[in-house]
Enzyme design. Structure first.
Site, short mmCIF file in Angstrom:
data_model
loop_
_atom_site.label_atom_id
_atom_site.label_comp_id
_atom_site.label_asym_id
_atom_site.label_seq_id
_atom_site.Cartn_x
_atom_site.Cartn_y
_atom_site.Cartn_z
N HIS A 180 0.73 -1.10 0.13
CA HIS A 180 0.11 0.02 -0.05
C HIS A 180 0.87 1.17 -0.12
CE1 HIS A 180 -3.04 2.94 1.71
NE2 HIS A 180 -3.85 2.36 0.88
N HIS A 201 -4.82 6.25 -5.40
CA HIS A 201 -5.88 7.12 -4.79
C HIS A 201 -6.34 8.11 -5.62
CE1 HIS A 201 -3.90 4.90 -1.42
NE2 HIS A 201 -5.25 4.46 -1.32
N HIS A 210 -7.74 -1.61 -4.84
CA HIS A 210 -7.94 -2.32 -3.36
C HIS A 210 -8.72 -3.56 -3.24
CE1 HIS A 210 -6.95 2.03 -2.51
NE2 HIS A 210 -6.39 1.42 -1.39
N HIS A 330 -14.79 6.75 3.46
CA HIS A 330 -13.52 6.00 3.50
C HIS A 330 -12.24 6.81 4.24
CE1 HIS A 330 -9.45 6.11 1.43
NE2 HIS A 330 -9.59 4.89 1.78
N PHE A 351 -1.46 7.51 4.73
CA PHE A 351 -1.10 6.33 3.92
C PHE A 351 0.03 5.47 3.78
CE2 PHE A 351 -3.78 8.81 0.29
CZ PHE A 351 -4.87 8.00 0.52
CU1 C2O Z 1 -5.32 2.99 -0.17
CU2 C2O Z 1 -7.75 3.35 2.44
O1 C2O Z 1 -6.45 3.63 1.21
#
Ligand code: C2O
Length: 601
Positions: A180, A201, A210, A330, A351
């Site tokens: 990530h 993102h 994701h 989110h 992040f």
């Molecule tokens: Cu890749 Cu909730 O972030």
């Protein structure tokens, strides 16, 4: 199976659009776990069925008008590119060159690198194109608040084993967390594109990336306990019963699921605050949360990209714009869980460190579930939810699979979760009908008519609450959107602001009202250069809000912007109202159906 657009009859809650019912009623109504098929009963229907306002469904009369009218509005920071029509030709984002993986950086509030982080994966040149294996057993991801002791034991054991793998094993927990970090903190450049980074993102790659990430994480866990049926739990923060951190992650400091870097004030029984309002009134928080979910999933969407995120291709600058859920619930959950005592809100609040908290995967399973639900919600204004642009379908990423094999995967293989071998436990969806009650009396904008016109204020540094008038394109109700352009943010900070229209009560901790239009939020991250990052614009649909606030024949609205973060950090270049450019497109819908038939057969 070619039929894709499931039309779902949703049950109407007692609270729907009722001005006097508060969240307690919702909790009561939904306290009992429903039958798996109770809440959404999905049947393949053609879109004309959705035009029936009221139709008996499963023995109940459902006021579908409430649901359908809500489709197409505002909200949680939408975006930016209109329609599915490819703009300038480009090429899909291609995977990074692992041997060129660079330093990822985390920025503190002063804009200086806090530390340099090596989150690059182990190197190999052995890459294979991943083929989805046949599905022999459908994994059903469970709600994290409803799992058995046996399940918790297995999940804890698998995570513990993952943490004990050799540090250089790509399946090791920290290596997984680094996946990530590398894709989010500018460790990778786009091959052949100079210094342009790969960023998954704030663009249309958000959901597919994701989904793949969780897919392999889940398979690794299953492999480590010899149970290929193991399914990740989802944190059901969209339901009153799930609006606390799930107990299995917080109760035992010795558990592999525990992480000490979390906001200690937000441990259970603290209730999730999706609006970042800091309200201390639990019922108000629940009501805000349901309103926000309704807005992000239904009221705010006038275009598939409003939900999915903006177009992003090879050669594009990062961060063209996030979809409603990414920017709203989110992001706020990340920052709500992250520890404010840490230098930059580690773990979940930043992040680079977010996936070091096992709760990340449970949170993201619910984010993924929102995509799954959105695909199945009826929406008469949005017949085509598929993005058919080849620059999207053929975008690809690299992951290590459960056998530590490096694999290349494509966006196009993510649209059908069942083809990927997983589904979600069915849970009540109280937000589906949670459209804010119409304002009883017409809001008097003359009360605030001395607010300055936006033309005199922009560009605007948003350092506090600000209120101004914006001219409409036509008097009264019209199909219009509000566009905020050239939004520049301090990338080192958590940023959030809310947008209200003709709001007269000045109580910014209440978001469960018709005048709340939507929000913009971002987590700290590292842009390629400097410490600011620019999103081109956000689009918030006004049409349904006009129905709810009785706009009369006014030729202007009064907009209030309420920042939820501390201090400065946002500049908005301009604001305007335009006619909604998105009209249903039958040709695109037909093309989408063809693609769908191909990819799901
Ligand atoms: Cu890749 Cu909730 O972030």
């Amino acid at each position: 199976m070619a039929s894709l657009y499931l039309s779902c009859a949703t049950s109407t809650t007692a609270a729907s659009r009722h001005p006097f019912l508060k969240p307690s009623h919702v909790i009561t109504t939904h306290a009992k776990p429903s039958h798996p098929l109770h809440q959404i009963s999905c049947t393949s229907t053609t879109s004309q069925n959705q035009n029936d306002d009221t139709k008996p469904q499963g023995g109940k009369v459902v006021d579908r008008r409430n649901v359908l009218l809500g489709m197409g509005g505002l909200c949680g920071a939408a975006n930016l590119v209109s329609g599915n029509t490819p703009s300038a030709s480009a090429n899909p984002i291609v995977p990074p060159e692992l041997n060129k993986c660079g330093t990822a950086r985390n920025w503190n509030n002063g804009g200086k690198p806090l530390d340099d982080i090596n989150c690059c994966p182990p190197l190999t040149t052995d890459i294979i194109d991943y083929k989805l294996p046949p599905v022999f057993h459908m994994k059903i991801r469970p709600s994290a608040h409803r799992v058995s002791a046996e399940y918790m034991y297995k999940y804890n054991l698998a995570t513990d084993r993952m943490k004990r793998l050799p540090a250089d094993d790509p399946r090791n927990f920290m290596q997984q967390a680094n996946v990530h970090c590398a894709y989010c903190n500018a460790a990778y450049d786009q091959p052949g594109q100079g210094a342009l980074q790969i960023q998954i993102h704030k663009c249309w790659l958000f959901f597919p990336f994701h989904r793949w990430y969780l897919y392999f994480y889940e398979r690794i866990l299953g492999k480590l306990i010899g149970d290929p049926t193991f399914a990740l739990p989802f944190w059901n923060w969209d339901h009153p019963r799930g609006m606390t951190m799930p107990p299995m992650f917080v109760e035992d400091p010795r558990s592999a699921l525990y992480d000490r870097k979390r906001n200690q004030k937000h441990l259970p029984p603290a209730v999730v605050d999706l609006g970042k309002t800091d309200s201390t009134d639990t019922l108000q928080l629940v009501s805000n949360n349901l309103t926000i979910m309704h807005n992000e999933m239904i009221r705010c969407i006038s275009d598939p990209l409003d939900f999915m995120g903006a177009r992003y291709c090879e050669g594009s600058e990062a961060n063209p714009g996030e979809g409603s859920v990414e920017s709203g619930s989110h992001t706020v959950i990340h920052s709500w869980v992250g520890d404010p005592e840490q230098p930059t809100s580690e773990d979940l609040g930043n992040f680079y460190s977010a996936a070091r908290d096992p709760l990340f995967y449970c949170h993201h399973a619910n984010v993924d579930r929102m995509w799954y639900l959105w695909q199945r919600l009826p929406n008469n204004k949005l017949p085509n939810k598929r993005i058919t642009d080849p620059d999207y379908l053929n975008a690809s990423f690299l992951f290590y699979d459960e056998n530590a094999q490096l694999v290349k995967v494509y966006v196009r293989d993510t649209f059908d979760n069942r083809r990927m071998g997983f589904d979600y436990e069915r849970i009540d969806l109280p937000w589906v009908d949670y459209r804010p009650p119409p304002q009883a009396a017409r809001t008097k904008i003359n009360k605030v008519v001395d607010a300055p016109n936006a033309k005199t204020l922009f560009p605007l540094k948003l350092d506090g609450v600000v209120r101004f008038q914006v001219d409409k394109t036509k008097k009264g109700k019209a199909d219009e959107i509000l566009v905020l352009e050239n939004i520049t943010v301090d990338a080192s900070k958590m940023i959030k602001f809310d947008v209200f229209v003709n709001d007269e009560d000045d109580n910014p901790s209440e978001l469960d009202k018709a005048s709340y239009l939507g929000s913009y939020a971002q987590l700290p991250h590292k842009p390629r250069s400097g410490t600011t990052s620019t999103s081109s614009r956000i689009r918030l649909r006004l049409t349904d809000l006009y129905d709810d606030i009785d706009i009369g024949d006014d030729d202007a609205i009064v907009v209030t912007l309420v920042p939820r973060h501390q201090g400065p950090g946002v500049t908005i270049g301009g604001i305007k109202i335009m006619e909604n450019p998105t009209k249903p497109n039958p040709t695109a819908a037909a093309a989408a159906a063809t693609v769908a038939a191909t990819s799901s057969s």
